[in-house]
Design a protein around this motif. Structure first.
Motif: not given
Length: 433
Positions: A127, A176-177, A204-205, A223, A228
């Motif tokens: 990530d 991603t974060g 983004l997760r 979310q 995410l």
């Protein structure tokens, strides 16, 4: 993923034994290195030998925010300054900040507990993580930063500000974060939409959100708009910073890193310990901290603890969402603000009556603070220039004390409602649903 199964999944009896050993060592340490605690224990006719197991923690004195202020700057340090490698600070009700010192081992533990949090969210070495808490004396930025690095993921020290550039970086660097306040996450979503970027373009997760109250409704909105999964992270500067507790994939309560931070729930009035499942004031003891360890620190946060087994496999006690505070502290954009801070600034200026009102609101998903204050009759004027100058002077002084900007509204004498009882100084229009 579980970062440290040995500690996070330790059987309860083994954890209690470990906590007891660490508490005994801690009490010896502070008794011989912190005069404040030695005097407190002597007043209670208590010696380190009286502490033999974790259940004996109730014999020990509490520590409050006022104790930290009274011992400013280094009075509660247990380690010599030659071993303190970093200092952070948080705001207080006076001009003096709360000073917290960290040894090299403290920083290593901080990185360790942050890695546990991030792993629980699903962060891996693959990530790329944007840390969008403030860097500097505030613990959020650097705390999350070193946790990401320790885990092995790529860290982007974005901090706050220039949100459009940040959105482009999220897209172009395949971030991603993100770690930030929930209100900033909502603002980020607004900017993304204004820029005409689809959330799928960002990738983004995972979101690690904390430093201010937020609700399940806000979680669902974040979310939905950013695409995410959002997780709660809890911490406070006096104990360590972010990483004291964290949600797992189950998202039912936050697991406390209780091999390092021992939690209790007390009645905020009687100070008596309360059983699991009962709401009260959260208290922490830092079992392993060297720089500035604290015994039974009263956080003022109101919550409850649960010890039921979690389906994720972790055995640690969980804390439920914070339901409020037992004092009058406000959390605005992740910064602690006390009405008495504002009052001290106002009382220090001869142009103002000691009559003021704080109006807190949430506009465009960001917290706002308006300070209404009465101008004394002999300083009140129709001269716009002089009023603007006075407004700017007060605004600048408030920012230097509060560390955030406040909108100042100068009002006529006797325009703020009086009360024969307790004055209402704060109107909080934020609706957390």
């Amino acid at each position: 993923m579980i970062w440290n199964p040995n500690k996070e999944c330790m059987p309860r009896e083994q954890m209690r034994e470990l906590q007891g050993k660490r508490l005994c060592k801690l009490v010896q340490y502070v008794y011989h290195n912190v005069p404040f605690y030695r005097h407190k224990m002597q007043e209670m006719d208590l010696t380190p030998d009286d502490i033999r197991e974790i259940e004996d923690i109730t014999k020990l004195p509490f520590t409050t925010k006022q104790d930290l202020r009274d011992n400013y700057p280094y009075g509660l340090m247990a380690a010599p300054l030659s071993e303190v490698v970093r200092v952070h600070a948080s705001s207080g009700t006076t001009g003096n900040p709360t000073i917290v010192g960290y040894t090299r081992r403290d920083l290593s533990i901080w990185s360790e507990v942050m890695s546990r949090c991030l792993s629980a969210y699903g962060v891996t070495r693959d990530d790329t993580f944007s840390v969008s808490y403030g860097y500097g004396l505030f613990t959020g930025g650097l705390g999350a930063h070193y946790g990401v690095e320790n885990l092995g993921a790529t860290v982007i020290p974005a901090s706050t500000g220039n949100t459009e550039k940040h959105v482009r970086l999220i897209r172009d660097l395949h971030i991603t974060g993100i770690a930030c306040t929930p209100s900033y996450a909502l603002y980020l979503a607004e900017v993304v939409e204004r820029m005409g970027i689809r959330k799928e373009e960002l990738g983004l997760r995972i979101g690690a959100f904390g430093a201010e109250p937020w609700t399940e409704h806000m979680r669902q909105e974040i979310q939905s708009r950013l695409g995410l999964k959002g997780y709660n992270i809890y911490g406070l500067s006096e104990i360590m910073g972010p990483g004291v507790s964290y949600e797992c994939q189950e998202q039912y309560g936050s697991h406390i890193n209780e091999d390092h931070f021992y939690p209790e729930i007390i009645d905020p009035v009687t100070c008596q310990n309360l059983p699991y499942g009962t709401q009260g004031e959260l208290v922490f003891t830092t079992l392993t901290k060297e720089g500035m360890p604290l015994l039974r620190y009263r956080t003022k946060d109101l919550t409850s603890l649960i010890a039921d087994p979690c389906p994720c496999g972790r055995t640690s006690v969980r804390m439920m969402p914070i339901m409020g505070r037992s004092d009058d502290m406000l959390i605005i954009r992740g910064i602690n603000v006390f009405p008495s801070q504002v009052e001290s600034v106002i009382l220090g200026m001869k142009e103002f009556e000691p009559q003021y009102l704080l109006v807190v609101d949430r506009k465009n998903n960001l917290d706002t603070l308006e300070v209404q204050v009465e101008v004394r009759r002999d300083f009140f004027s129709d001269d716009i220039g002089s009023m603007l100058k006075l407004k700017k002077t007060l605004s600048d002084r408030l920012k230097s004390v509060l560390s955030i900007s406040a909108e100042v509204k100068l009002v006529e004498p006797n325009s703020i409602a009086r009360s024969q009882g307790k004055s209402k100084r704060v109107i909080d229009n934020r609706v957390l649903v």
